[in-house]
Design a protein around this motif. Structure first.
Motif, PDB file in Angstrom:
ATOM      1  N   ASP A   1       0.954  -1.189  -0.024  1.00 46.26           N
ATOM      2  CA  ASP A   1       0.014  -0.130   0.114  1.00 46.26           C
ATOM      3  C   ASP A   1       0.945   1.182  -0.091  1.00 46.26           C
ATOM      4  O   ASP A   1       0.536   2.240  -0.611  1.00 46.26           O
ATOM      5  CB  ASP A   1      -1.004   0.184   1.372  1.00 46.26           C
ATOM      6  CG  ASP A   1      -1.909  -1.130   1.087  1.00 46.26           C
ATOM      7  OD1 ASP A   1      -1.917  -1.731  -0.001  1.00 46.26           O
ATOM      8  OD2 ASP A   1      -2.589  -1.645   2.239  1.00 46.26           O
ATOM      9  N   GLN A   2       2.104   1.290   0.851  1.00 41.82           N
ATOM     10  CA  GLN A   2       2.492   2.488   0.723  1.00 41.82           C
ATOM     11  C   GLN A   2       3.620   2.638  -0.644  1.00 41.82           C
ATOM     12  O   GLN A   2       3.536   3.689  -0.963  1.00 41.82           O
ATOM     13  CB  GLN A   2       3.949   2.113   1.851  1.00 41.82           C
ATOM     14  CG  GLN A   2       3.477   2.381   3.036  1.00 41.82           C
ATOM     15  CD  GLN A   2       4.741   1.867   4.325  1.00 41.82           C
ATOM     16  OE1 GLN A   2       5.791   1.474   3.810  1.00 41.82           O
ATOM     17  NE2 GLN A   2       4.366   2.100   5.466  1.00 41.82           N
TER      18      GLN A   2
ATOM     19  N   ARG B   1       1.489   6.572  -7.039  1.00 39.74           N
ATOM     20  CA  ARG B   1       0.593   7.464  -7.614  1.00 39.74           C
ATOM     21  C   ARG B   1       0.971   8.882  -7.489  1.00 39.74           C
ATOM     22  O   ARG B   1       0.785   9.911  -8.455  1.00 39.74           O
ATOM     23  CB  ARG B   1      -0.691   7.406  -6.626  1.00 39.74           C
ATOM     24  CG  ARG B   1      -1.594   6.410  -7.025  1.00 39.74           C
ATOM     25  CD  ARG B   1      -3.038   6.341  -6.168  1.00 39.74           C
ATOM     26  NE  ARG B   1      -2.810   6.233  -4.873  1.00 39.74           N
ATOM     27  CZ  ARG B   1      -2.805   5.222  -4.139  1.00 39.74           C
ATOM     28  NH1 ARG B   1      -2.983   3.932  -4.592  1.00 39.74           N
ATOM     29  NH2 ARG B   1      -2.734   5.206  -2.735  1.00 39.74           N
ATOM     30  N   LEU B   2       1.849   9.446  -6.120  1.00 43.24           N
ATOM     31  CA  LEU B   2       2.488  10.733  -6.175  1.00 43.24           C
ATOM     32  C   LEU B   2       3.411  10.944  -7.317  1.00 43.24           C
ATOM     33  O   LEU B   2       3.527  12.056  -7.647  1.00 43.24           O
ATOM     34  CB  LEU B   2       3.150  10.641  -4.729  1.00 43.24           C
ATOM     35  CG  LEU B   2       2.208  10.701  -3.534  1.00 43.24           C
ATOM     36  CD1 LEU B   2       2.981  10.852  -2.253  1.00 43.24           C
ATOM     37  CD2 LEU B   2       1.095  12.067  -3.505  1.00 43.24           C
ATOM     38  N   LEU B   3       4.199   9.881  -7.536  1.00 46.84           N
ATOM     39  CA  LEU B   3       5.319   9.950  -8.686  1.00 46.84           C
ATOM     40  C   LEU B   3       4.817  10.137 -10.049  1.00 46.84           C
ATOM     41  O   LEU B   3       5.090  10.865 -10.971  1.00 46.84           O
ATOM     42  CB  LEU B   3       6.275   8.694  -8.745  1.00 46.84           C
ATOM     43  CG  LEU B   3       6.924   8.676  -7.423  1.00 46.84           C
ATOM     44  CD1 LEU B   3       7.922   7.356  -7.566  1.00 46.84           C
ATOM     45  CD2 LEU B   3       7.860  10.030  -7.390  1.00 46.84           C
TER      46      LEU B   3
END
Length: 95
Positions: A67-68, A74-76
């Motif tokens: 999950d991390q 997604r942030l990248l």
């Protein structure tokens, strides 16, 4: 002298070396000390681990790690410059 004869001579000389005896290095108090008390290995190791609990713990850790990593991915993939900033940059270039 060929290499093989040199190697044989070296091995023969090494066999003549005096190796100190380990008994000569013991102090008198160690020489007369009693042997340690032996205990059963099961008592020394403690209770065996529960494989089901270890598997569940490992699964929880791996799920949290997944999950991390997904959140980080997604942030990248998000745009580096948001739309408002991009508009201001384009105005400065055109202007």
């Amino acid at each position: 002298m060929p290499v093989l004869s040199r190697a044989i001579l070296l091995i023969a000389l090494a066999g003549c070396t005096q190796v100190p005896e380990l008994d000569e290095r013991l102090t008198p108090d160690l020489r007369n000390a009693p042997y340690p008390r032996l205990i059963p290995l099961d008592d020394a190791l403690g209770p065996p681990p529960n494989p089901q609990q270890e598997a569940a713990d490992l699964e929880d850790q791996l799920t949290a790690r997944r999950d991390q990593l997904a959140a980080r991915a997604r942030l990248l993939q998000a745009p580096v410059v948001d739309d408002a900033a991009r508009g201001r940059l384009e105005q400065d270039i055109d202007g």
